[in-house]
Design a protein around this motif. Structure first.
Motif, PDB file in Angstrom:
ATOM      1  N   UNK A 568     -11.294 -29.496  23.503  1.00  0.00           N
ATOM      2  CA  UNK A 568     -10.960 -30.637  24.353  1.00  0.00           C
ATOM      3  C   UNK A 568      -9.863 -31.439  23.670  1.00  0.00           C
ATOM      4  N   UNK A 569      -8.731 -31.479  24.303  1.00  0.00           N
ATOM      5  CA  UNK A 569      -7.488 -31.988  23.727  1.00  0.00           C
ATOM      6  C   UNK A 569      -7.238 -33.385  24.287  1.00  0.00           C
ATOM      7  N   UNK A 570      -7.328 -34.421  23.453  1.00  0.00           N
ATOM      8  CA  UNK A 570      -7.187 -35.803  23.904  1.00  0.00           C
ATOM      9  C   UNK A 570      -5.844 -36.368  23.480  1.00  0.00           C
ATOM     10  N   UNK A 571      -5.325 -37.346  24.226  1.00  0.00           N
ATOM     11  CA  UNK A 571      -4.074 -37.990  23.799  1.00  0.00           C
ATOM     12  C   UNK A 571      -4.327 -38.781  22.523  1.00  0.00           C
ATOM     13  N   UNK A 572      -3.301 -38.968  21.702  1.00  0.00           N
ATOM     14  CA  UNK A 572      -3.479 -39.759  20.470  1.00  0.00           C
ATOM     15  C   UNK A 572      -3.802 -41.211  20.796  1.00  0.00           C
ATOM     16  N   UNK A 573      -4.452 -41.877  19.855  1.00  0.00           N
ATOM     17  CA  UNK A 573      -4.913 -43.250  20.095  1.00  0.00           C
ATOM     18  C   UNK A 573      -3.761 -44.233  20.270  1.00  0.00           C
ATOM     19  N   UNK A 574      -2.562 -43.911  19.741  1.00  0.00           N
ATOM     20  CA  UNK A 574      -1.433 -44.819  19.949  1.00  0.00           C
ATOM     21  C   UNK A 574      -0.885 -44.715  21.369  1.00  0.00           C
ATOM     22  N   UNK A 575      -1.216 -43.606  22.074  1.00  0.00           N
ATOM     23  CA  UNK A 575      -0.834 -43.464  23.478  1.00  0.00           C
ATOM     24  C   UNK A 575      -1.923 -44.000  24.411  1.00  0.00           C
ATOM     25  N   UNK A 576      -3.186 -43.862  23.963  1.00  0.00           N
ATOM     26  CA  UNK A 576      -4.322 -44.215  24.820  1.00  0.00           C
ATOM     27  C   UNK A 576      -5.395 -44.824  23.924  1.00  0.00           C
ATOM     28  N   UNK A 577      -5.574 -46.128  24.031  1.00  0.00           N
ATOM     29  CA  UNK A 577      -6.443 -46.840  23.092  1.00  0.00           C
ATOM     30  C   UNK A 577      -7.892 -46.352  23.127  1.00  0.00           C
ATOM     31  N   UNK A 578      -8.312 -45.829  24.264  1.00  0.00           N
ATOM     32  CA  UNK A 578      -9.716 -45.431  24.408  1.00  0.00           C
ATOM     33  C   UNK A 578     -10.000 -44.074  23.756  1.00  0.00           C
ATOM     34  N   UNK A 579      -8.996 -43.435  23.200  1.00  0.00           N
ATOM     35  CA  UNK A 579      -9.191 -42.175  22.481  1.00  0.00           C
ATOM     36  C   UNK A 579      -9.463 -42.391  21.008  1.00  0.00           C
ATOM     37  N   UNK A 580      -9.585 -43.655  20.594  1.00  0.00           N
ATOM     38  CA  UNK A 580      -9.868 -43.957  19.191  1.00  0.00           C
ATOM     39  C   UNK A 580     -11.241 -43.422  18.813  1.00  0.00           C
ATOM     40  N   UNK A 581     -11.334 -42.757  17.662  1.00  0.00           N
ATOM     41  CA  UNK A 581     -12.594 -42.156  17.241  1.00  0.00           C
ATOM     42  C   UNK A 581     -13.628 -43.220  16.902  1.00  0.00           C
ATOM     43  N   UNK A 582     -14.907 -42.874  17.105  1.00  0.00           N
ATOM     44  CA  UNK A 582     -15.997 -43.785  16.754  1.00  0.00           C
ATOM     45  C   UNK A 582     -16.043 -43.983  15.243  1.00  0.00           C
ATOM     46  N   UNK A 583     -16.320 -45.208  14.846  1.00  0.00           N
ATOM     47  CA  UNK A 583     -16.454 -45.532  13.420  1.00  0.00           C
ATOM     48  C   UNK A 583     -17.417 -46.709  13.299  1.00  0.00           C
ATOM     49  N   UNK A 584     -17.905 -46.940  12.097  1.00  0.00           N
ATOM     50  CA  UNK A 584     -18.838 -48.038  11.873  1.00  0.00           C
ATOM     51  C   UNK A 584     -18.207 -49.388  12.167  1.00  0.00           C
ATOM     52  N   UNK A 585     -16.886 -49.455  12.131  1.00  0.00           N
ATOM     53  CA  UNK A 585     -16.192 -50.722  12.373  1.00  0.00           C
ATOM     54  C   UNK A 585     -16.030 -51.035  13.854  1.00  0.00           C
ATOM     55  N   UNK A 586     -16.265 -50.040  14.745  1.00  0.00           N
ATOM     56  CA  UNK A 586     -16.061 -50.316  16.179  1.00  0.00           C
ATOM     57  C   UNK A 586     -17.284 -50.050  17.050  1.00  0.00           C
ATOM     58  N   UNK A 587     -18.288 -49.318  16.565  1.00  0.00           N
ATOM     59  CA  UNK A 587     -19.488 -49.083  17.369  1.00  0.00           C
ATOM     60  C   UNK A 587     -20.649 -48.703  16.453  1.00  0.00           C
ATOM     61  N   UNK A 588     -21.837 -49.253  16.775  1.00  0.00           N
ATOM     62  CA  UNK A 588     -23.060 -48.977  16.007  1.00  0.00           C
ATOM     63  C   UNK A 588     -24.151 -48.608  17.007  1.00  0.00           C
ATOM     64  N   UNK A 589     -24.891 -47.534  16.698  1.00  0.00           N
ATOM     65  CA  UNK A 589     -25.945 -47.055  17.589  1.00  0.00           C
ATOM     66  C   UNK A 589     -27.315 -47.340  16.992  1.00  0.00           C
ATOM     67  N   UNK A 590     -28.303 -47.454  17.890  1.00  0.00           N
ATOM     68  CA  UNK A 590     -29.695 -47.530  17.468  1.00  0.00           C
ATOM     69  C   UNK A 590     -30.120 -46.172  16.916  1.00  0.00           C
ATOM     70  N   UNK A 591     -31.167 -46.178  16.087  1.00  0.00           N
ATOM     71  CA  UNK A 591     -31.673 -44.921  15.535  1.00  0.00           C
ATOM     72  C   UNK A 591     -32.281 -44.044  16.623  1.00  0.00           C
ATOM     73  N   UNK A 592     -32.973 -44.671  17.569  1.00  0.00           N
ATOM     74  CA  UNK A 592     -33.622 -43.918  18.636  1.00  0.00           C
ATOM     75  C   UNK A 592     -32.715 -43.851  19.850  1.00  0.00           C
ATOM     76  N   UNK A 593     -32.854 -42.758  20.588  1.00  0.00           N
ATOM     77  CA  UNK A 593     -32.044 -42.574  21.786  1.00  0.00           C
ATOM     78  C   UNK A 593     -32.853 -42.932  23.018  1.00  0.00           C
ATOM     79  N   UNK A 594     -32.151 -43.297  24.057  1.00  0.00           N
ATOM     80  CA  UNK A 594     -32.808 -43.596  25.316  1.00  0.00           C
ATOM     81  C   UNK A 594     -33.267 -42.313  25.976  1.00  0.00           C
TER      82      UNK A 594
END
Length: 783
Positions: A568-594
């Protein structure tokens, strides 16, 4: 078919099952197996007992791999090659080699390597060994554990459950010849499948919708089996053969149509409000109006061409084809000869099933609008049904329950099969050993076949075929005896499917329509049918039972390789901001899943929240509802609309990689690169762009439907939304744009209507409500 080499469990100096040693290994793999299960079936869960059972099987396999006291990676690889069935040995070795190349630091294996390596050296081997030996063994074990859990999960999904139990694992393993040969070659595993009452006597609209979606997903896999496993080997290895045109039936067009219909059905269900019934009639009506269903008429015409079967048989005799079939595994050539033609009839049966579903949905739908759409679709499809009836008359028999299909039966069919097995058991005299239901879960076929004995004497046998057993009986002419009533049949022979091989026999002047059942430890049996069609039915069913495990694994391997080849080939994040990879600085998940395997977000940036609202891999209705209720505390409506429109406008990745500009690349390589890029973009549009854009519209639909006050307070916000909707293109998207526009108009009308204020002067006020509370003394009163 695809026979497994004999696995011999040599006596070990180390006993994994003794009480002292078992305590050291018990539970070591359970947490890792839970992660493996999530990787192969993220929408299911496994209970502890099921994972412990899988762990016991993996430790059993570990004992087999360590039986020769390996000192190098080559020793383990040789052991896998000698003991694993082909081609599963090839796939296990491939995974292990990839793990070796990545090394410990880059390994994505979930089994704890360090602890495993220490235990192997200290407890099992008794000598120091290279870490790569342990890494290789762990990779093989993890591949087999994923295989077991994937099969168990497929079975659980088919019976519409959400949890994998120990019994589910056993049933799935017993139905798979490969796993039974690996773990229980000389043992019988009893199945204690409890007979459950058939709960539903009548179907609801929602149940029919679930059944339809489930059928379509299984059907897509069946079409992929035809395209990828059976047809493509001929196209790839016989590219210039003029007879290949006969295999070029429009199955790819049928596949594209099915994917379109399934996508439309799933989109409609996702757009449906909670506690409301989905309106599926429009999905069928739109495709019927566009004459998309006519692909089945072209397909049927091609399948019923007189020269089709003769040309297929001649292709099987081509030297290049013979080589291809032999490398695919023993039994594949028979599968092409007998199973492939039967599977090609599946789409025709499935088209007739559409007509039945439309009539059933028409009868059960709770809305007038949906019924009108279904009636319109039914009327538009009637000429097609008449044409198919005419073409299939006298050629295509009505499909019977249990007849050849790659799809496993559902819960109701399984219960019917259990009842039939119990009834059949009572009609067979001289039955010995375990009950039929303890080694089978599905009834396949029955009928009369002739048997040729070693002395050339011909007798008649009534044969019952189950997914785990083939039973040969003699019909009793007398139904009573001096000892009382006797059964309708008398048992003569029975064979476990996993312990027999099926061989074809050419017709001779003395014997026609014959085939052989070859048990491992008994004399072979020659059976013959009255007609060629009967033989083809028996051969197709028997061969499919013997090869289905390998066919499914081959298809999974092909699909996985295609994904690796075209990631799956995504545009670079400088072209499309929503393609930025997940990181601890931008998103945190709960341990359990819904529920449903959807991760629960603990905290995220606004950009990441909008990305997850419209995520391409899954829908999260709970997040949509929660976000639209609370976003005003940290975001203005204008900003949210801007982000959603930005999310909708997805740029395509750069079309040309740097290699294309290299002068050293010849024309053929350049053409291959272009084709590869074309496939990458196709996957990008299908798996990323379309889902994201659809979910953006879904969020907007929920916003205007449940929180229209944002747009009433700010007319410029509503104007901006309407301007954006006018720019949306594409027939599939226009459908949902129209839905949003209708909601906006309805909300406007409600807002413009003057509200009548009622004053209740003439009525008595409501009675006072008293609430119990702790008595507090205030002066002399108690409250």
């Amino acid at each position: 078919m695809f026979p497994a080499p004999s696995i011999v469990y040599e006596p070990l100096p180390y006993d994994f099952e003794c009480e002292e040693n078992a305590s050291k290994w018990k539970g070591l793999l359970v947490a890792a197996l839970r992660k493996v299960q999530y990787q192969v079936h993220p929408n299911l869960v496994s209970n502890e007992v099921a994972l412990e059972y899988v762990e016991s099987q993996i430790l059993r396999l570990l004992g087999m791999l360590c039986a020769t006291q390996p000192h190098s990676v080559q020793d383990v690889e040789e052991r896998v090659g000698r003991t694993f069935p082909h081609p599963i040995d090839k796939w296990a070795i491939s995974d292990a080699q990839i793990a070796i190349e990545r090394g410990k630091k880059k390994s994505d294996l979930v089994i704890p390597l360090d602890k495993f390596h220490t235990l192997l050296q200290k407890e099992v081997f008794g000598y120091k060994t290279d870490f790569q030996v342990s890494l290789y063994i762990v990779a093989v074990l993890e591949y087999i554990s994923a295989d077991i859990l994937k099969l168990a999960g497929n079975y659980v999904k088919n019976i519409r459950h959400k949890e994998i139990t120990c019994q589910d694992v056993k049933v799935a393993m017993c139905a798979d010849k490969v796993l039974m040969d690996m773990f229980y070659q000389d043992e019988d595993v009893p199945l204690s499948i409890e007979e459950e009452p058939i709960a539903r006597t009548s179907l609801t609209y929602e149940e029919v919708v679930k059944d339809l979606i489930h059928e379509e997903k299984q059907y897509v896999r069946e079409l992929n089996m035809i395209r990828k496993v059976f047809r493509e080997p001929f196209i790839n290895h016989l590219p210039k053969n003029k007879n290949l045109d006969v295999l070029d039936v429009c199955v790819s067009d049928v596949f594209d149509f099915t994917v379109t219909l399934l996508g439309s059905l799933e989109d409609t269900i996702e757009m449906t409000e909670e506690n409301h019934s989905p309106v599926l009639g429009s999905c069928f009506e739109e495709l019927a109006e566009a004459a998309e269903f006519d692909v089945y008429e072209r397909y049927t015409e091609e399948i019923f061409r007189p020269q089709w079967k003769e040309t297929l048989l001649s292709l099987l005799q081509e030297p290049a084809a013979l080589t291809t079939l032999q490398t695919a595994g023993q039994g594949f050539s028979l599968a092409v000869k007998y199973v492939f033609p039967k599977l090609l009839l599946g789409p025709i049966y499935h088209c007739f099933q559409y007509f039945d579903y439309i009539k059933l949905l028409m009868k059960l739908t709770p809305t007038v609008e949906d019924r009108e759409s279904l009636e319109q679709a039914d009327g538009l499809l009637r000429p097609l049904q008449v044409n198919l009836d005419r073409m299939c008359s006298g050629t295509l028999a009505k499909r019977k329950p249990g007849e050849l299909s790659l799809r496993p039966h559902g819960r109701v069919s399984r219960q019917v099969a259990l009842q039939k097995m119990n009834e059949l058991q009572k009609t067979i005299d001289n039955w010995e050993g375990k009950d039929i239901g303890q080694c089978c879960s599905e009834f396949i076929l029955d009928g009369i076949l002739g048997k040729v004995s070693s002395a050339r004497r011909v007798t008649e046998r009534y044969v019952f075929l189950f997914d785990g057993l083939v039973i040969l009986c003699k019909q009793n002419n007398r139904r009573t005896s001096v000892t009382g009533p006797v059964g309708e049949y008398r048992l003569k022979e029975k064979f476990l499917i996993r312990k027999i091989e099926i061989l074809d026999r050419e017709d001779t002047d003395e014997l026609k329509n014959a085939f052989e059942i070859v048990p491992r430890d008994q004399p072979r049996i020659v059976l013959f049918a009255k007609t060629t069609e009967e033989k083809n039915n028996w051969m197709a069913s028997l061969i499919l039972l013997n090869t289905k495990g390998m066919l499914d694994r081959t298809l999974d391997s092909i699909l996985l390789n295609e994904k690796k080849k075209h990631p799956l080939w995504l545009p670079p994040s400088d072209m499309y901001r929503f393609a930025l990879e997940d990181a601890e600085t931008n998103i945190v998940f709960e341990d359990k899943e819904a529920t449903g395997g959807v991760p629960v977000i603990k905290g995220a940036t606004l950009l990441k929240l909008v990305e997850r609202l419209t995520y391409h891999m899954y829908a999260d209705p709970m997040l949509v509802r929660t976000f639209l209720t609370t976003f005003r505390s940290f975001c203005q409506p204008q900003d949210l609309l801007n982000l959603l429109t930005e999310r909708f406008e997805i740029p395509e990745p750069p079309p040309q990689p740097p290699e294309m500009a290299d002068d050293d690349v010849d024309n053929s390589e350049r053409e291959n690169l272009k084709n590869s890029i074309r496939e990458d973009l196709k996957r990008f549009r299908k798996e990323y762009s379309q889902p994201v854009q659809f979910r953006v519209l879904n969020v907007l639909r929920h916003w205007v439907d449940h929180h229209f006050y944002d747009f009433m307070r700010d007319p410029s916000l509503l104007q901006k939304l309407e301007n954006f909707l006018e720019t949306v293109k594409g027939k599939s998207m226009k459908k949902w744009v129209d839905s949003i526009t209708k909601i906006v108009l309805r909300r406007k009308e409600c807002a413009e209507e003057p509200r009548e204020i009622m004053f209740g002067y003439e009525r008595s006020p409501p009675p006072c409500e008293w609430h119990l509370t702790k008595k507090v003394e205030i002066g002399r009163a108690h409250v």
